[in-house]
Design a protein around this motif. Structure first.
Motif, short mmCIF file in Angstrom:
data_model
loop_
_atom_site.label_atom_id
_atom_site.label_comp_id
_atom_site.label_asym_id
_atom_site.label_seq_id
_atom_site.Cartn_x
_atom_site.Cartn_y
_atom_site.Cartn_z
N ILE A 1 11.32 12.66 4.92
CA ILE A 1 12.62 12.53 5.59
C ILE A 1 13.76 12.80 4.62
O ILE A 1 14.75 13.46 4.95
CB ILE A 1 12.74 11.14 6.23
CG1 ILE A 1 11.69 10.98 7.34
CG2 ILE A 1 14.15 10.93 6.78
CD1 ILE A 1 11.67 9.60 7.96
N ALA A 2 13.62 12.26 3.37
CA ALA A 2 14.67 12.49 2.38
C ALA A 2 14.79 13.97 2.04
O ALA A 2 15.89 14.49 1.85
CB ALA A 2 14.37 11.68 1.12
N THR A 3 13.64 14.67 1.97
CA THR A 3 13.68 16.10 1.68
C THR A 3 14.36 16.88 2.80
O THR A 3 15.12 17.82 2.55
CB THR A 3 12.25 16.62 1.47
OG1 THR A 3 11.60 15.87 0.44
CG2 THR A 3 12.25 18.09 1.10
N PHE B 1 0.80 -1.23 0.00
CA PHE B 1 0.00 0.00 0.00
C PHE B 1 0.84 1.29 0.00
O PHE B 1 0.27 2.38 -0.03
CB PHE B 1 -0.93 0.01 1.23
CG PHE B 1 -1.78 -1.21 1.34
CD1 PHE B 1 -2.85 -1.40 0.47
CD2 PHE B 1 -1.50 -2.18 2.30
CE1 PHE B 1 -3.64 -2.54 0.58
CE2 PHE B 1 -2.29 -3.32 2.41
CZ PHE B 1 -3.36 -3.51 1.54
N LYS B 2 2.19 1.18 0.05
CA LYS B 2 3.09 2.33 0.01
C LYS B 2 2.74 3.36 1.11
O LYS B 2 2.71 4.57 0.88
CB LYS B 2 3.01 3.02 -1.35
CG LYS B 2 3.19 2.12 -2.54
CD LYS B 2 4.59 1.52 -2.57
CE LYS B 2 4.78 0.65 -3.81
NZ LYS B 2 6.12 0.04 -3.85
N VAL B 3 2.46 2.86 2.30
CA VAL B 3 2.03 3.76 3.37
C VAL B 3 3.17 4.61 3.90
O VAL B 3 2.95 5.72 4.41
CB VAL B 3 1.39 2.96 4.53
CG1 VAL B 3 0.10 2.30 4.07
CG2 VAL B 3 2.36 1.92 5.07
N THR B 4 4.40 4.10 3.81
CA THR B 4 5.54 4.86 4.35
C THR B 4 6.24 5.70 3.30
O THR B 4 7.24 6.36 3.61
CB THR B 4 6.55 3.90 4.99
OG1 THR B 4 7.02 2.98 3.99
CG2 THR B 4 5.92 3.13 6.13
N GLN B 5 5.76 5.67 2.07
CA GLN B 5 6.44 6.44 1.02
C GLN B 5 6.39 7.94 1.29
O GLN B 5 7.41 8.63 1.13
CB GLN B 5 5.84 6.12 -0.34
CG GLN B 5 6.56 6.78 -1.50
CD GLN B 5 6.06 6.27 -2.85
OE1 GLN B 5 5.18 5.41 -2.89
NE2 GLN B 5 6.61 6.80 -3.92
N PRO B 6 5.25 8.52 1.69
CA PRO B 6 5.27 9.96 2.02
C PRO B 6 6.22 10.30 3.15
O PRO B 6 6.91 11.33 3.12
CB PRO B 6 3.81 10.25 2.38
CG PRO B 6 3.02 9.18 1.71
CD PRO B 6 3.89 7.97 1.76
N VAL B 7 6.27 9.40 4.17
CA VAL B 7 7.19 9.65 5.28
C VAL B 7 8.63 9.60 4.80
O VAL B 7 9.47 10.43 5.17
CB VAL B 7 6.93 8.64 6.41
CG1 VAL B 7 7.90 8.87 7.56
CG2 VAL B 7 5.49 8.72 6.89
N ARG B 8 8.92 8.62 3.97
CA ARG B 8 10.28 8.48 3.45
C ARG B 8 10.65 9.69 2.60
O ARG B 8 11.79 10.19 2.65
CB ARG B 8 10.39 7.20 2.63
CG ARG B 8 11.82 6.88 2.20
CD ARG B 8 11.91 5.63 1.34
NE ARG B 8 11.48 4.47 2.09
CZ ARG B 8 10.36 3.78 1.86
NH1 ARG B 8 9.54 4.17 0.90
NH2 ARG B 8 10.06 2.72 2.58
N TYR C 1 18.17 16.12 2.71
CA TYR C 1 18.92 16.42 1.49
C TYR C 1 19.96 17.52 1.70
O TYR C 1 21.12 17.36 1.27
CB TYR C 1 17.95 16.81 0.37
CG TYR C 1 18.63 17.12 -0.92
CD1 TYR C 1 19.21 16.11 -1.69
CD2 TYR C 1 18.71 18.42 -1.40
CE1 TYR C 1 19.84 16.39 -2.88
CE2 TYR C 1 19.33 18.72 -2.59
CZ TYR C 1 19.90 17.70 -3.34
OH TYR C 1 20.52 17.98 -4.51
N PRO C 2 19.63 18.65 2.37
CA PRO C 2 20.69 19.64 2.61
C PRO C 2 21.84 19.10 3.45
O PRO C 2 23.00 19.44 3.22
CB PRO C 2 19.95 20.77 3.33
CG PRO C 2 18.52 20.61 2.94
CD PRO C 2 18.31 19.13 2.84
N VAL C 3 21.50 18.25 4.41
CA VAL C 3 22.56 17.66 5.23
C VAL C 3 23.46 16.78 4.39
O VAL C 3 24.69 16.77 4.55
CB VAL C 3 21.94 16.87 6.40
CG1 VAL C 3 23.03 16.26 7.28
CG2 VAL C 3 21.03 17.78 7.23
N GLN C 4 22.86 16.01 3.47
CA GLN C 4 23.66 15.16 2.59
C GLN C 4 24.56 15.99 1.69
O GLN C 4 25.73 15.63 1.44
CB GLN C 4 22.74 14.28 1.75
CG GLN C 4 21.97 13.24 2.55
CD GLN C 4 21.01 12.46 1.67
OE1 GLN C 4 20.77 12.80 0.53
NE2 GLN C 4 20.44 11.40 2.24
#
Length: 305
Positions: A51-53, A41-48, A56-59
């Motif tokens: 978090i990635a957004t 169901f891709k329930v954690t995709q928005p959370v992921r 991203y500046p830290v990376q």
């Protein structure tokens, strides 16, 4: 103090609650549920994504020094390579300048000798620039496709060269593209001339090495052929202009059980990496047609005046 009066229960601060096994089972079930839910169901995709957004500046900041070091290393490598290429280009330019002066002198001498002997002028071959698009799909042949065809005046049988030597011959022409059979193809043959000895022979694509080299066939075992000899086009086939580099002799194997020597040659052209090529007109097309017997003067027919 009697032991029975001591309270053996732990203080509230050190109480552990549920047992470790219960916590393990609950966490395992939760992790399994999240994995299944995420897969279906891709329930954690928005959370992921969130978090990635955020990270991203830290990376970018963390990767800054690494990119800086890589860019610095690439810069110094490119600088070193550019200096080496410049030095090689200077040496090559000096050699070409020397050869150009020699060629000019030889051309003038050749023109004088031809005028003295009454021979016709050497044919200047028209050429058409083309680009290699891709290799032919047949894995058992050595052919490439170029981006010029009938529309640009390409004809079947036209020689194809690159900056190093003869690459092959046009064997099939379409309106916008053409098929070129390389000199290393097993079905290709080209008359050659040994630049050192002046001996003529025929070079064939070598099928044993899967099209990677050429072979001089039907050469006697005692023929004067040595490793390092340069083979050029002889010009007797009416297709290739004379003097174009074809191959370099790599090895000569003289066997007692055979009257012919096995001579392996490496092509001079970049058969595996050619990008830009020149398509020449066949020599036979440029030779003037033979005049009819009625048009030949009596003196040239051997008749009397």
């Amino acid at each position: 103090m009697p032991l029975g009066t001591l309270d053996r229960t732990p203080p509230p601060f050190f109480r552990q609650g549920a047992s470790a096994l219960s916590k393990l089972m609950v966490c395992s079930a939760l992790a399994l549920f999240l994995m299944v839910a995420d897969a279906r169901f891709k329930v954690t995709q928005p959370v992921r994504a969130a978090i990635a957004t955020v990270l991203y500046p830290v990376q970018l900041v963390a990767m800054g020094p690494v990119k800086l070091l890589k860019n610095a290393e690439s810069y110094f490598e490119s600088l070193k390579s550019a200096q080496a290429s410049e030095e090689a280009a200077r040496v090559k330019l000096a050699l070409q300048s020397q050869r150009a002066s020699q060629v000019e002198q030889l051309a003038q001498e050749n023109a004088r000798l031809r005028n003295l002997l009454g021979l016709r002028e050497r044919i200047t071959t028209p050429a058409e620039a083309a680009e290699v698009l891709y290799d032919a799909a047949d894995p058992y042949t050595r052919k490439v496709i170029i981006d010029k065809g009938m529309t640009q005046g390409i004809e079947a049988g036209s020689p194809v060269i690159d900056e190093s030597g003869v690459l092959g011959q046009v064997t099939r022409v379409h309106p916008l593209i053409s098929e070129v059979t390389l000199v290393t193809d097993r079905d290709h043959a080209i008359p050659v001339l040994n630049a050192r000895t002046g001996a003529r022979s025929v070079a064939f694509g070598d099928p044993i090495t899967r099209g990677g080299s050429l072979e001089l066939r039907f050469m006697a075992g005692n023929a004067d052929v040595q490793a390092g000899d340069i083979l050029t086009t002889s010009g007797v086939d009416g297709v290739y202009p004379p003097g174009l580099p074809v191959a370099k002799v790599v090895s000569v194997e003289r066997r007692a059980d055979s009257a012919f020597a096995r001579i392996s040659c490496a092509p001079q052209a970049l058969v595996d990496g050619a990008r830009h090529v020149m398509v020449l007109k066949p020599v036979a097309v440029q030779i003037p047609a033979r005049p009819a017997p009625d048009e030949v003067p009596p003196a040239k027919r051997g008749g009397r005046k």
